[in-house]
Scaffold this motif. Structure first.
Motif, PDB file in Angstrom:
ATOM      1  N   ARG A  67      53.711  84.990 -65.588  1.00 21.07           N
ATOM      2  CA  ARG A  67      52.260  84.338 -65.915  1.00 21.07           C
ATOM      3  C   ARG A  67      51.148  84.460 -64.794  1.00 21.07           C
ATOM      4  O   ARG A  67      50.104  83.972 -64.963  1.00 21.07           O
TER       5      ARG A  67
ATOM      6  N   ALA B   5      48.979  87.023 -63.875  1.00 18.97           N
ATOM      7  CA  ALA B   5      48.333  87.770 -65.083  1.00 18.97           C
ATOM      8  C   ALA B   5      47.086  86.194 -65.653  1.00 18.97           C
ATOM      9  O   ALA B   5      46.037  87.257 -65.675  1.00 18.97           O
ATOM     10  N   GLU B   6      47.040  85.608 -65.320  1.00 20.00           N
ATOM     11  CA  GLU B   6      46.208  84.551 -65.483  1.00 20.00           C
ATOM     12  C   GLU B   6      45.626  84.408 -64.305  1.00 20.00           C
ATOM     13  O   GLU B   6      43.986  84.646 -64.327  1.00 20.00           O
TER      14      GLU B   6
ATOM     15  N   SER C 259      42.772  87.459 -65.078  1.00 21.54           N
ATOM     16  CA  SER C 259      42.132  87.611 -67.016  1.00 21.54           C
ATOM     17  C   SER C 259      40.629  87.127 -66.983  1.00 21.54           C
ATOM     18  O   SER C 259      40.329  87.246 -65.070  1.00 21.54           O
TER      19      SER C 259
ATOM     20  N   ASP D 132      36.432  86.066 -68.647  1.00 19.68           N
ATOM     21  CA  ASP D 132      36.277  85.675 -70.087  1.00 19.68           C
ATOM     22  C   ASP D 132      36.823  86.797 -71.575  1.00 19.68           C
ATOM     23  O   ASP D 132      36.201  86.712 -71.880  1.00 19.68           O
TER      24      ASP D 132
ATOM     25  N   GLU E  29      38.598  89.668 -70.627  1.00 21.33           N
ATOM     26  CA  GLU E  29      39.780  90.433 -71.290  1.00 21.33           C
ATOM     27  C   GLU E  29      41.389  89.793 -70.888  1.00 21.33           C
ATOM     28  O   GLU E  29      40.777  88.692 -69.846  1.00 21.33           O
ATOM     29  N   ASP E  30      42.053  89.433 -70.858  1.00 22.85           N
ATOM     30  CA  ASP E  30      43.438  89.538 -70.856  1.00 22.85           C
ATOM     31  C   ASP E  30      43.679  89.665 -69.744  1.00 22.85           C
ATOM     32  O   ASP E  30      44.031  91.131 -69.957  1.00 22.85           O
ATOM     33  N   GLY E  31      44.594  88.482 -69.015  1.00 20.38           N
ATOM     34  CA  GLY E  31      45.487  89.526 -68.537  1.00 20.38           C
ATOM     35  C   GLY E  31      46.277  89.721 -68.273  1.00 20.38           C
ATOM     36  O   GLY E  31      46.612  90.620 -67.200  1.00 20.38           O
ATOM     37  N   LEU E  32      46.554  89.335 -69.193  1.00 18.14           N
ATOM     38  CA  LEU E  32      48.190  90.226 -69.784  1.00 18.14           C
ATOM     39  C   LEU E  32      48.056  91.607 -69.633  1.00 18.14           C
ATOM     40  O   LEU E  32      49.020  92.000 -69.010  1.00 18.14           O
ATOM     41  N   ALA E  33      47.138  91.743 -70.498  1.00 17.53           N
ATOM     42  CA  ALA E  33      47.023  93.551 -70.763  1.00 17.53           C
ATOM     43  C   ALA E  33      46.461  94.267 -69.183  1.00 17.53           C
ATOM     44  O   ALA E  33      47.410  95.442 -69.260  1.00 17.53           O
ATOM     45  N   ARG E  34      45.356  93.483 -68.195  1.00 11.20           N
ATOM     46  CA  ARG E  34      45.450  93.756 -67.279  1.00 11.20           C
ATOM     47  C   ARG E  34      46.481  94.539 -66.196  1.00 11.20           C
ATOM     48  O   ARG E  34      47.369  94.838 -65.806  1.00 11.20           O
TER      49      ARG E  34
END
Length: 185
Positions: free
Chosen positions: A134, A137-138, A141, A143, A145-150
């Motif tokens: 978590r 991912a944060e 991230s 503004d 793009e989602d950090g989880l997808a990355r």
């Protein structure tokens, strides 16, 4: 042989956690206690004086590995003079490199420990792993793009590249993921 001092016992414990962190990332959590202690330069008998169980050590080793990852992120930020976007891209560049693929022992715990944590390593290790993922991912991230997808792209690419190492596909996987996550794309 006499008893070790509290300071020496703490130093030995830290050595075991550090060694376990590297071995578990490199070889998985199936590493035996005997092999782990031998790698740490200590006897097997000392293990249970320091740790309640191997599962407890797995949790501590995972926490140690995620602490190393957090330190790497901080270093990237320092090296890029606080510029989060540049630090993030630099970390992505490293993460999706042949060097990182080939050095699992010092690499990302999110990729290296995923398969083992998905099995029964105990709730403590899973909670530590989940929090580490978590936080990573944060940090990834933006503004837009989602950090989880990355992170899922990075971890998936690294796992596939390691599994296909030695074939041209391994480098192609790293390159494709890097291209997908580059600021230039």
């Amino acid at each position: 042989m006499g008893r070790v001092s509290q300071a020496q016992a703490q130093e030995n414990r830290e050595r075991v956690v550090t060694t376990a962190s590297r071995l578990f990332r490199e070889k998985g959590t199936g590493v035996s206690v005997a092999d782990l202690m031998k790698s740490a330069g200590l006897t097997q008998g000392g293990f249970y004086k320091q740790f309640a169980s191997k599962e407890a050590l797995i949790g501590e080793a995972a926490a140690h590995a995620f602490t190393e990852l957090t330190a790497r992120r901080a270093t990237e930020l320092d090296e890029h003079h606080g510029q989060q976007d540049d630090a993030r891209q630099s970390l992505i560049d490293y993460y999706l490199s042949a060097h990182h693929r080939d050095n699992a022992a010092g690499g990302c715990p999110a990729a290296a420990l995923a398969a083992d944590v998905s099995r029964d390593t105990g709730d403590a290790a899973r909670e530590i792993y989940t929090e580490g993922v978590r936080e990573f991912a944060e940090w990834l991230s933006t503004d837009d793009e989602d950090g989880l997808a990355r992170l899922a792209t990075m971890v998936g690419a690294l796992l596939l590249a390691r599994a296909t190492h030695g074939s041209p596909l391994s480098d192609e996987i790293l390159h494709a993921a890097h291209t997908a996550l580059s600021d230039d794309s």
